[in-house]
Scaffold this active site. Sequence first.
Site, PDB file in Angstrom:
ATOM      1  N   ASP A  10      13.477  20.479  -7.560  1.00 53.88           N
ATOM      2  CA  ASP A  10      12.951  19.715  -6.425  1.00 53.88           C
ATOM      3  C   ASP A  10      14.095  19.132  -5.593  1.00 53.88           C
ATOM      4  O   ASP A  10      15.169  18.850  -6.116  1.00 53.88           O
ATOM      5  CB  ASP A  10      12.055  18.592  -6.958  1.00 53.88           C
ATOM      6  CG  ASP A  10      11.190  17.985  -5.873  1.00 53.88           C
ATOM      7  OD1 ASP A  10      11.044  18.607  -4.798  1.00 53.88           O
ATOM      8  OD2 ASP A  10      10.669  16.882  -6.089  1.00 53.88           O
ATOM      9  N   GLY A  11      13.837  18.953  -4.310  1.00 56.55           N
ATOM     10  CA  GLY A  11      14.796  18.233  -3.462  1.00 56.55           C
ATOM     11  C   GLY A  11      15.505  19.098  -2.429  1.00 56.55           C
ATOM     12  O   GLY A  11      16.391  18.610  -1.726  1.00 56.55           O
ATOM     13  N   GLY A  13      14.352  20.261   0.391  1.00 54.12           N
ATOM     14  CA  GLY A  13      14.037  19.780   1.740  1.00 54.12           C
ATOM     15  C   GLY A  13      14.850  18.534   2.071  1.00 54.12           C
ATOM     16  O   GLY A  13      15.437  18.413   3.152  1.00 54.12           O
ATOM     17  N   TRP A  15      17.640  17.599   0.738  1.00 55.03           N
ATOM     18  CA  TRP A  15      19.065  17.978   0.819  1.00 55.03           C
ATOM     19  C   TRP A  15      19.380  18.498   2.223  1.00 55.03           C
ATOM     20  O   TRP A  15      20.395  18.138   2.825  1.00 55.03           O
ATOM     21  CB  TRP A  15      19.347  19.056  -0.234  1.00 55.03           C
ATOM     22  CG  TRP A  15      20.773  19.449  -0.410  1.00 55.03           C
ATOM     23  CD1 TRP A  15      21.664  18.886  -1.293  1.00 55.03           C
ATOM     24  CD2 TRP A  15      21.478  20.499   0.268  1.00 55.03           C
ATOM     25  NE1 TRP A  15      22.874  19.526  -1.190  1.00 55.03           N
ATOM     26  CE2 TRP A  15      22.782  20.520  -0.240  1.00 55.03           C
ATOM     27  CE3 TRP A  15      21.125  21.420   1.253  1.00 55.03           C
ATOM     28  CZ2 TRP A  15      23.758  21.427   0.184  1.00 55.03           C
ATOM     29  CZ3 TRP A  15      22.084  22.316   1.688  1.00 55.03           C
ATOM     30  CH2 TRP A  15      23.381  22.324   1.169  1.00 55.03           C
ATOM     31  N   ASN A  58       2.167  25.778  -3.043  1.00 55.37           N
ATOM     32  CA  ASN A  58       3.181  26.006  -1.989  1.00 55.37           C
ATOM     33  C   ASN A  58       2.714  26.966  -0.898  1.00 55.37           C
ATOM     34  O   ASN A  58       3.299  27.012   0.191  1.00 55.37           O
ATOM     35  CB  ASN A  58       4.502  26.517  -2.587  1.00 55.37           C
ATOM     36  CG  ASN A  58       5.285  25.456  -3.324  1.00 55.37           C
ATOM     37  OD1 ASN A  58       6.050  25.752  -4.241  1.00 55.37           O
ATOM     38  ND2 ASN A  58       5.106  24.195  -2.947  1.00 55.37           N
ATOM     39  N   TRP A  59       1.631  27.736  -1.133  1.00 55.25           N
ATOM     40  CA  TRP A  59       1.101  28.624  -0.081  1.00 55.25           C
ATOM     41  C   TRP A  59       0.645  27.822   1.140  1.00 55.25           C
ATOM     42  O   TRP A  59       0.531  28.373   2.232  1.00 55.25           O
ATOM     43  CB  TRP A  59      -0.069  29.463  -0.605  1.00 55.25           C
ATOM     44  CG  TRP A  59       0.312  30.481  -1.633  1.00 55.25           C
ATOM     45  CD1 TRP A  59      -0.003  30.457  -2.958  1.00 55.25           C
ATOM     46  CD2 TRP A  59       1.083  31.679  -1.429  1.00 55.25           C
ATOM     47  NE1 TRP A  59       0.529  31.556  -3.593  1.00 55.25           N
ATOM     48  CE2 TRP A  59       1.192  32.328  -2.682  1.00 55.25           C
ATOM     49  CE3 TRP A  59       1.692  32.275  -0.321  1.00 55.25           C
ATOM     50  CZ2 TRP A  59       1.884  33.526  -2.855  1.00 55.25           C
ATOM     51  CZ3 TRP A  59       2.385  33.463  -0.501  1.00 55.25           C
ATOM     52  CH2 TRP A  59       2.473  34.078  -1.740  1.00 55.25           C
ATOM     53  N   ARG A  61       2.267  25.518   2.607  1.00 56.31           N
ATOM     54  CA  ARG A  61       3.397  25.103   3.466  1.00 56.31           C
ATOM     55  C   ARG A  61       3.402  25.953   4.740  1.00 56.31           C
ATOM     56  O   ARG A  61       2.782  27.027   4.794  1.00 56.31           O
ATOM     57  CB  ARG A  61       4.703  25.273   2.710  1.00 56.31           C
ATOM     58  CG  ARG A  61       4.808  24.274   1.561  1.00 56.31           C
ATOM     59  CD  ARG A  61       6.215  24.121   1.043  1.00 56.31           C
ATOM     60  NE  ARG A  61       6.242  23.103   0.011  1.00 56.31           N
ATOM     61  CZ  ARG A  61       7.338  22.549  -0.477  1.00 56.31           C
ATOM     62  NH1 ARG A  61       8.521  22.922  -0.028  1.00 56.31           N
ATOM     63  NH2 ARG A  61       7.275  21.632  -1.409  1.00 56.31           N
ATOM     64  N   ARG A 177      13.653  17.787 -14.329  1.00 56.18           N
ATOM     65  CA  ARG A 177      13.193  17.703 -12.947  1.00 56.18           C
ATOM     66  C   ARG A 177      14.294  17.064 -12.114  1.00 56.18           C
ATOM     67  O   ARG A 177      14.833  16.022 -12.489  1.00 56.18           O
ATOM     68  CB  ARG A 177      11.905  16.876 -12.832  1.00 56.18           C
ATOM     69  CG  ARG A 177      11.470  16.771 -11.374  1.00 56.18           C
ATOM     70  CD  ARG A 177      10.064  16.308 -11.178  1.00 56.18           C
ATOM     71  NE  ARG A 177       9.725  16.490  -9.775  1.00 56.18           N
ATOM     72  CZ  ARG A 177       8.541  16.798  -9.305  1.00 56.18           C
ATOM     73  NH1 ARG A 177       7.538  16.955 -10.128  1.00 56.18           N
ATOM     74  NH2 ARG A 177       8.339  16.949  -8.017  1.00 56.18           N
ATOM     75  N   ARG A 183       7.034  13.240 -12.211  1.00 60.37           N
ATOM     76  CA  ARG A 183       5.749  13.916 -12.448  1.00 60.37           C
ATOM     77  C   ARG A 183       5.994  15.391 -12.764  1.00 60.37           C
ATOM     78  O   ARG A 183       7.064  15.929 -12.501  1.00 60.37           O
ATOM     79  CB  ARG A 183       4.813  13.762 -11.254  1.00 60.37           C
ATOM     80  CG  ARG A 183       5.402  14.226  -9.949  1.00 60.37           C
ATOM     81  CD  ARG A 183       4.391  14.147  -8.793  1.00 60.37           C
ATOM     82  NE  ARG A 183       5.065  14.430  -7.544  1.00 60.37           N
ATOM     83  CZ  ARG A 183       5.557  13.503  -6.716  1.00 60.37           C
ATOM     84  NH1 ARG A 183       5.421  12.224  -7.002  1.00 60.37           N
ATOM     85  NH2 ARG A 183       6.173  13.859  -5.609  1.00 60.37           N
TER      86      ARG A 183
HETATM   87  C1  FPP Z   1      11.016  22.226  -3.993  1.00 59.82           C
HETATM   88  O1  FPP Z   1      11.789  21.463  -3.097  1.00 59.82           O
HETATM   89  C2  FPP Z   1      11.529  23.593  -4.022  1.00 59.82           C
HETATM   90  C3  FPP Z   1      10.794  24.696  -3.697  1.00 59.82           C
HETATM   91  C4  FPP Z   1       9.374  24.611  -3.316  1.00 59.82           C
HETATM   92  C5  FPP Z   1      11.392  26.047  -3.662  1.00 59.82           C
HETATM   93  C6  FPP Z   1      12.400  26.348  -4.725  1.00 59.82           C
HETATM   94  C7  FPP Z   1      13.136  27.580  -4.348  1.00 59.82           C
HETATM   95  C8  FPP Z   1      14.451  27.804  -4.549  1.00 59.82           C
HETATM   96  C9  FPP Z   1      15.309  26.896  -5.298  1.00 59.82           C
HETATM   97  C10 FPP Z   1      15.159  29.011  -4.004  1.00 59.82           C
HETATM   98  C11 FPP Z   1      14.671  30.338  -4.417  1.00 59.82           C
HETATM   99  C12 FPP Z   1      14.497  30.523  -5.876  1.00 59.82           C
HETATM  100  C13 FPP Z   1      15.014  31.555  -6.585  1.00 59.82           C
HETATM  101  C14 FPP Z   1      14.609  31.737  -7.994  1.00 59.82           C
HETATM  102  C15 FPP Z   1      15.955  32.521  -6.005  1.00 59.82           C
HETATM  103  P1  FPP Z   1      11.105  20.840  -1.807  1.00 59.82           P
HETATM  104  O2  FPP Z   1      11.182  21.850  -0.724  1.00 59.82           O
HETATM  105  O3  FPP Z   1       9.726  20.388  -2.118  1.00 59.82           O
HETATM  106  O4  FPP Z   1      12.073  19.630  -1.537  1.00 59.82           O
HETATM  107  P2  FPP Z   1      11.675  18.199  -0.969  1.00 59.82           P
HETATM  108  O5  FPP Z   1      10.785  17.553  -2.002  1.00 59.82           O
HETATM  109  O6  FPP Z   1      13.001  17.511  -0.852  1.00 59.82           O
HETATM  110  O7  FPP Z   1      11.007  18.394   0.359  1.00 59.82           O
END
Ligand code: FPP
Length: 255
Positions: A10-11, A13, A15, A58-59, A61, A177, A183
């Site tokens: 997670d994180g 976005g 970042w 995630n679909w 998004r 996590r 969570r």
């Molecule tokens: C959650 O962070 C992350 C995801 C929904 C996508 C994870 C995908 C990758 C790490 C890259 C591709 C994976 C592989 C296996 C090559 P978030 O977008 O929800 O972050 P935020 O909570 O800061 O918005």
Amino acid sequence: MPRHIAIIMDGNGRWAKKRMNIRLFGHRAGAEAVRRAMDCCRRHGVQYLTLYAFSTENWSRPKDEVDGLMNLLRKFLRDNERELIEKECRFRVMGRKADLPEDLQAQIAQVEDATKGFEQQLIVCLSYGGRAEIVDAARRLADEARSGTLDPAAIDEAAFAARMYLPDVPDPDLIIRTSGELRLSNFLLWECAYSELFVTDTLWPDFSEKDFLEAVASFAKRKRRFGGLDASATKPQISDSKSQISKSSDTEGAT
Ligand code: FPP
């Protein structure tokens, strides 16, 4: 050392936002962190690494982000297939694969096939939801009961466990996590029953060997009791490879 580590990455976005960039920029950096986590597991003898890359939720998004993530997965497979083979790492996808674009399904099948003999495993959860996995297992049980190949009275925890997506994979010993949220977000709901949890504030794209070692050091200090009373309690088994709470050791309230 845990045998199986699962990570909620997670994180990405946040970042990217800190760098005034688009979310996909964060996901790209996240894919680099995936490489680092794989290296850590290999060097430190962790046999299974499971990564939560794309959930059933995630679909929802924005299309750009979903398309971008699918492209990242295509690129990851293209760039890493040879190395997975050279480093003898089995690649597997866990989730509702049929939801994925057809070309990606084919690419996944090809890499899964090319790496299928190896003991070290990288498992990527795609279109994955813990509740969906349990529902899918229940549907399989219902189908088998309806067709007469399964006696409904024989449905127990072992029967459920055997119908999860990857029944041969042991439950995760440690779930990490990143980015500080406390969570599980629908991750491995069946398999996490006795997993140890470790949450770090590090955002996933910054995840490094230091974070990995911190998580593993924390795990090493935990007393795992699996519902028993002391550290000598051993993990109950459903079958050869799948653990569960056996009826006799499943004492309410014990952790
Ligand atoms: C959650 O962070 C992350 C995801 C929904 C996508 C994870 C995908 C990758 C790490 C890259 C591709 C994976 C592989 C296996 C090559 P978030 O977008 O929800 O972050 P935020 O909570 O800061 O918005």
